[in-house]
Design a protein around this motif. Structure first.
Motif, PDB file in Angstrom:
ATOM      1  N   SER A   1     -18.563 -51.810   3.432  1.00 33.42           N
ATOM      2  CA  SER A   1     -18.151 -51.221   2.148  1.00 33.42           C
ATOM      3  C   SER A   1     -17.436 -52.233   1.268  1.00 33.42           C
ATOM      4  O   SER A   1     -17.531 -52.160   0.052  1.00 33.42           O
TER       5      SER A   1
ATOM      6  N   TYR B   1     -17.345 -40.195   8.849  1.00 30.42           N
ATOM      7  CA  TYR B   1     -17.181 -41.568   9.337  1.00 30.42           C
ATOM      8  C   TYR B   1     -15.735 -41.738   9.809  1.00 30.42           C
ATOM      9  O   TYR B   1     -14.869 -42.165   9.062  1.00 30.42           O
ATOM     10  N   THR B   2     -15.505 -41.373  11.050  1.00 32.99           N
ATOM     11  CA  THR B   2     -14.139 -41.354  11.572  1.00 32.99           C
ATOM     12  C   THR B   2     -13.755 -42.627  12.306  1.00 32.99           C
ATOM     13  O   THR B   2     -12.587 -42.804  12.656  1.00 32.99           O
TER      14      THR B   2
ATOM     15  N   HIS C   1     -14.035 -41.393   3.690  1.00 33.14           N
ATOM     16  CA  HIS C   1     -14.970 -41.590   4.789  1.00 33.14           C
ATOM     17  C   HIS C   1     -14.767 -40.581   5.906  1.00 33.14           C
ATOM     18  O   HIS C   1     -15.720 -40.161   6.551  1.00 33.14           O
ATOM     19  N   TYR C   2     -13.526 -40.173   6.131  1.00 30.66           N
ATOM     20  CA  TYR C   2     -13.249 -39.186   7.170  1.00 30.66           C
ATOM     21  C   TYR C   2     -13.949 -37.871   6.862  1.00 30.66           C
ATOM     22  O   TYR C   2     -14.572 -37.263   7.726  1.00 30.66           O
TER      23      TYR C   2
ATOM     24  N   VAL D   1     -19.533 -48.786  14.953  1.00 32.40           N
ATOM     25  CA  VAL D   1     -18.801 -49.877  14.306  1.00 32.40           C
ATOM     26  C   VAL D   1     -19.028 -51.177  15.073  1.00 32.40           C
ATOM     27  O   VAL D   1     -19.253 -52.232  14.472  1.00 32.40           O
TER      28      VAL D   1
ATOM     29  N   ASN E   1     -13.455 -46.147  11.461  1.00 35.86           N
ATOM     30  CA  ASN E   1     -13.454 -47.110  10.362  1.00 35.86           C
ATOM     31  C   ASN E   1     -12.748 -48.361  10.845  1.00 35.86           C
ATOM     32  O   ASN E   1     -11.595 -48.302  11.247  1.00 35.86           O
TER      33      ASN E   1
ATOM     34  N   TYR F   1      -8.991 -50.908  13.880  1.00 33.22           N
ATOM     35  CA  TYR F   1      -9.434 -49.553  13.547  1.00 33.22           C
ATOM     36  C   TYR F   1      -8.383 -48.809  12.741  1.00 33.22           C
ATOM     37  O   TYR F   1      -7.192 -48.887  13.027  1.00 33.22           O
ATOM     38  N   SER F   2      -8.848 -48.041  11.752  1.00 33.58           N
ATOM     39  CA  SER F   2      -7.964 -47.218  10.928  1.00 33.58           C
ATOM     40  C   SER F   2      -7.447 -46.045  11.743  1.00 33.58           C
ATOM     41  O   SER F   2      -8.175 -45.468  12.548  1.00 33.58           O
TER      42      SER F   2
ATOM     43  N   ARG G   1     -19.648 -43.386  12.600  1.00 37.68           N
ATOM     44  CA  ARG G   1     -19.334 -42.065  13.146  1.00 37.68           C
ATOM     45  C   ARG G   1     -18.738 -42.189  14.550  1.00 37.68           C
ATOM     46  O   ARG G   1     -18.229 -41.214  15.087  1.00 37.68           O
TER      47      ARG G   1
ATOM     48  N   HIS H   1     -17.857 -48.795   8.462  1.00 38.44           N
ATOM     49  CA  HIS H   1     -17.593 -47.385   8.732  1.00 38.44           C
ATOM     50  C   HIS H   1     -18.666 -46.856   9.667  1.00 38.44           C
ATOM     51  O   HIS H   1     -19.844 -47.154   9.504  1.00 38.44           O
TER      52      HIS H   1
END
Length: 160
Positions: free
Chosen positions: A95, A66-67, A61-62, A123, A69, A145-146, A118, A116
């Protein structure tokens, strides 16, 4: 369950992912000296036998932009979590979605949905859609958040 030599070769050929080509099973088959149909058949059998759990795309995703997540976590009424989880999982921005046991008193959440975006705003908009869908069945929520990708691999064979 014992693996045949072909199974080992097939797993080794696919453990880093299928080739990014129009006909990936045929490409794997060519590497192994068999038809793409044989690759598809054996992978299907391995799924049915439980040797592998699934075959799916694992996007980064990155790299797709899509940063932001976020794993959204929800405290949902137990009697409705399955029904609502199916609906949440069907939303376009989700997802994957699953139920997990609570770990009271530390962890109250029982429904998880990965979204996910941007941006964090994106989000949070998706989380607001989920909250609206859950309605009164939702008692609390959060977004985790990731910060890094920890695992993006499938089945691996080790020499023994």
């Amino acid at each position: 369950m014992a693996l045949s030599e072909f199974d080992r070769e097939l797993i080794a050929a696919t453990q880093s992912g299928l080739p990014l080509v129009a006909r990936p099973y045929e490409a794997v088959g060519a590497m192994l000296g068999v038809s793409g149909e044989r690759v598809r058949e054996r992978l299907g059998q391995m799924l049915a036998e439980g040797l592998i759990r699934r075959i799916g795309a694992v996007p980064n995703h990155y790299r797709l932009g899509y940063t932001a997540n976020g794993m959204t976590v929800w405290d949902v009424a137990d009697e409705r979590v399955d029904e609502l989880g199916i609906q949440v999982g069907a939303l376009p921005g989700v997802s994957h979605c699953y139920r997990r046991p609570r770990e009271l008193p530390i962890w109250r959440y029982n429904l998880f949905a990965m979204v996910h975006g941007r941006s964090r705003d994106e989000v949070e908009r998706q989380a607001a859609q989920i909250r609206a869908l859950l309605g009164d069945a939702c008692r609390a929520s959060d977004i985790l958040y990731s910060s890094a990708i920890l695992k993006k691999t499938g089945l691996r064979l080790t020499e023994s």
